[in-house]
Scaffold this motif. Sequence first.
Motif, mmCIF file in Angstrom:
data_model
loop_
_atom_site.group_PDB
_atom_site.id
_atom_site.type_symbol
_atom_site.label_atom_id
_atom_site.label_comp_id
_atom_site.label_asym_id
_atom_site.label_seq_id
_atom_site.Cartn_x
_atom_site.Cartn_y
_atom_site.Cartn_z
ATOM 1 N N ALA A 155 0.958 8.774 25.418
ATOM 2 C CA ALA A 155 2.413 8.819 25.487
ATOM 3 C C ALA A 155 3.026 7.609 26.176
ATOM 4 O O ALA A 155 4.020 7.077 25.713
ATOM 5 C CB ALA A 155 2.858 10.086 26.203
ATOM 6 N N SER A 156 2.459 7.177 27.264
ATOM 7 C CA SER A 156 3.113 6.114 28.024
ATOM 8 C C SER A 156 2.445 4.760 27.851
ATOM 9 O O SER A 156 2.746 3.836 28.581
ATOM 10 C CB SER A 156 3.125 6.489 29.503
ATOM 11 N N ASP A 157 1.568 4.630 26.900
ATOM 12 C CA ASP A 157 0.886 3.366 26.677
ATOM 13 C C ASP A 157 1.779 2.449 25.843
ATOM 14 O O ASP A 157 1.948 2.633 24.644
ATOM 15 C CB ASP A 157 -0.444 3.598 25.962
ATOM 16 N N VAL A 158 2.367 1.467 26.508
ATOM 17 C CA VAL A 158 3.329 0.574 25.861
ATOM 18 C C VAL A 158 2.651 -0.287 24.798
ATOM 19 O O VAL A 158 3.227 -0.561 23.742
ATOM 20 C CB VAL A 158 4.031 -0.309 26.919
ATOM 21 N N VAL A 159 1.416 -0.676 25.023
ATOM 22 C CA VAL A 159 0.696 -1.497 24.046
ATOM 23 C C VAL A 159 0.537 -0.725 22.744
ATOM 24 O O VAL A 159 0.754 -1.276 21.651
ATOM 25 C CB VAL A 159 -0.687 -1.920 24.607
ATOM 26 N N GLU A 160 0.207 0.549 22.842
ATOM 27 C CA GLU A 160 0.074 1.370 21.639
ATOM 28 C C GLU A 160 1.410 1.503 20.920
ATOM 29 O O GLU A 160 1.481 1.477 19.698
ATOM 30 C CB GLU A 160 -0.487 2.750 21.987
ATOM 31 N N MET A 161 2.502 1.625 21.684
ATOM 32 C CA MET A 161 3.823 1.734 21.078
ATOM 33 C C MET A 161 4.167 0.454 20.316
ATOM 34 O O MET A 161 4.689 0.504 19.201
ATOM 35 C CB MET A 161 4.885 2.013 22.142
ATOM 36 N N GLU A 162 3.856 -0.695 20.896
ATOM 37 C CA GLU A 162 4.126 -1.966 20.219
ATOM 38 C C GLU A 162 3.277 -2.108 18.960
ATOM 39 O O GLU A 162 3.760 -2.603 17.936
ATOM 40 C CB GLU A 162 3.888 -3.129 21.175
ATOM 41 N N LEU A 163 2.026 -1.671 19.027
ATOM 42 C CA LEU A 163 1.175 -1.720 17.832
ATOM 43 C C LEU A 163 1.718 -0.805 16.733
ATOM 44 O O LEU A 163 1.677 -1.158 15.551
ATOM 45 C CB LEU A 163 -0.260 -1.331 18.194
ATOM 46 N N ASP A 164 2.219 0.368 17.129
ATOM 47 C CA ASP A 164 2.814 1.272 16.146
ATOM 48 C C ASP A 164 4.040 0.643 15.491
ATOM 49 O O ASP A 164 4.265 0.796 14.291
ATOM 50 C CB ASP A 164 3.184 2.609 16.790
ATOM 51 N N LEU A 165 4.848 -0.082 16.276
ATOM 52 C CA LEU A 165 6.011 -0.769 15.708
ATOM 53 C C LEU A 165 5.585 -1.852 14.725
ATOM 54 O O LEU A 165 6.183 -2.004 13.656
ATOM 55 C CB LEU A 165 6.859 -1.395 16.819
ATOM 56 N N GLU A 166 4.544 -2.603 15.070
ATOM 57 C CA GLU A 166 4.049 -3.643 14.163
ATOM 58 C C GLU A 166 3.540 -3.034 12.864
ATOM 59 O O GLU A 166 3.785 -3.576 11.780
ATOM 60 C CB GLU A 166 2.951 -4.457 14.834
ATOM 61 N N ALA A 167 2.849 -1.907 12.968
ATOM 62 C CA ALA A 167 2.366 -1.229 11.761
ATOM 63 C C ALA A 167 3.549 -0.756 10.921
ATOM 64 O O ALA A 167 3.526 -0.840 9.689
ATOM 65 C CB ALA A 167 1.470 -0.055 12.129
ATOM 66 N N GLY A 168 4.598 -0.298 11.577
ATOM 67 C CA GLY A 168 5.799 0.127 10.860
ATOM 68 C C GLY A 168 6.427 -1.028 10.106
ATOM 69 O O GLY A 168 6.861 -0.875 8.956
ATOM 70 N N TRP A 169 6.488 -2.205 10.740
ATOM 71 C CA TRP A 169 7.038 -3.382 10.055
ATOM 72 C C TRP A 169 6.170 -3.750 8.853
ATOM 73 O O TRP A 169 6.677 -4.128 7.801
ATOM 74 C CB TRP A 169 7.122 -4.568 11.019
ATOM 75 N N ALA A 170 4.871 -3.634 9.008
ATOM 76 C CA ALA A 170 3.974 -3.962 7.897
ATOM 77 C C ALA A 170 4.223 -3.029 6.718
ATOM 78 O O ALA A 170 4.290 -3.469 5.563
ATOM 79 C CB ALA A 170 2.516 -3.863 8.348
ATOM 80 N N TYR A 171 4.392 -1.738 7.001
ATOM 81 C CA TYR A 171 4.672 -0.798 5.924
ATOM 82 C C TYR A 171 6.027 -1.065 5.272
ATOM 83 O O TYR A 171 6.190 -0.905 4.064
ATOM 84 C CB TYR A 171 4.605 0.648 6.424
ATOM 85 N N GLN A 172 7.007 -1.495 6.063
ATOM 86 C CA GLN A 172 8.313 -1.833 5.485
ATOM 87 C C GLN A 172 8.208 -3.051 4.576
ATOM 88 O O GLN A 172 8.852 -3.111 3.524
ATOM 89 C CB GLN A 172 9.339 -2.072 6.588
ATOM 90 N N LEU A 173 7.410 -4.041 4.968
ATOM 91 C CA LEU A 173 7.204 -5.207 4.105
ATOM 92 C C LEU A 173 6.520 -4.813 2.804
ATOM 93 O O LEU A 173 6.890 -5.289 1.723
ATOM 94 C CB LEU A 173 6.373 -6.266 4.820
ATOM 95 N N LEU A 174 5.521 -3.938 2.900
ATOM 96 C CA LEU A 174 4.846 -3.479 1.687
ATOM 97 C C LEU A 174 5.801 -2.709 0.790
ATOM 98 O O LEU A 174 5.766 -2.838 -0.430
ATOM 99 C CB LEU A 174 3.648 -2.605 2.046
ATOM 100 N N ALA A 175 6.677 -1.901 1.382
ATOM 101 C CA ALA A 175 7.634 -1.137 0.589
ATOM 102 C C ALA A 175 8.632 -2.058 -0.102
ATOM 103 O O ALA A 175 9.032 -1.812 -1.238
ATOM 104 C CB ALA A 175 8.374 -0.139 1.479
ATOM 105 N N LYS A 176 9.007 -3.135 0.567
ATOM 106 C CA LYS A 176 10.005 -4.044 -0.007
ATOM 107 C C LYS A 176 9.418 -4.965 -1.066
ATOM 108 O O LYS A 176 9.993 -5.148 -2.124
ATOM 109 C CB LYS A 176 10.659 -4.868 1.091
ATOM 110 N N PHE A 177 8.246 -5.565 -0.775
ATOM 111 C CA PHE A 177 7.690 -6.575 -1.667
ATOM 112 C C PHE A 177 6.551 -6.059 -2.536
ATOM 113 O O PHE A 177 6.138 -6.724 -3.467
ATOM 114 C CB PHE A 177 7.204 -7.781 -0.863
ATOM 115 N N GLY A 178 6.022 -4.896 -2.218
ATOM 116 C CA GLY A 178 4.931 -4.341 -3.010
ATOM 117 C C GLY A 178 3.595 -4.950 -2.639
ATOM 118 O O GLY A 178 3.495 -5.844 -1.801
ATOM 119 N N THR A 179 2.565 -4.469 -3.305
ATOM 120 C CA THR A 179 1.213 -4.938 -3.000
ATOM 121 C C THR A 179 0.720 -5.982 -3.990
ATOM 122 O O THR A 179 -0.394 -6.471 -3.871
ATOM 123 C CB THR A 179 0.235 -3.748 -3.007
#
Length: 143
Positions: free
Chosen positions: A104-128
């Motif tokens: 819950a309070s691990d900030v590094v994990e939260m930042e990694l989750d945000l980066e993964a979210g951005w990656a999924y948004q890029l895949l959704a926008k530009f495709g694979t």
Amino acid sequence: MAIRHEVENLIRRGNIFYWRARLPKCFINCESGSRLSLSLQSSDHKKAKIIARQLNMRLAELKLKPKNVMADRERLQKLFEHVRDEMLAKLDDISTMAKRNGRASDVVEMELDLEAGWAYQLLAKFGTSRDLTLEGDCSFGSQ
């Protein structure tokens, strides 16, 4: 007294962080030199930095689009409040998922989750079907 932090327009008063940005001159329906001040409703420095960066990015996007220069101060205030609320909801969702996984309070994990979210948004926008690169002008690679 307000304290400035390493993110532009981010200040802290007491325990609460605020985003206080000067409105650019290109918004012709706003007084010159006027500012938007918005409570980020957070006392967590990491969350406040993420939200402030998102708000700064949105303000920069608005400056580039000619149709947005007719916006008045009230409309801009509502828009930025909406962006803040979206980011708070996203960060709360990430925190909830982290609690379920026991980090819950691990900030590094939260930042990694945000980066993964951005990656999924890029895949959704530009495709694979395209290879994305971050070199040069960030153009597309081979198809």
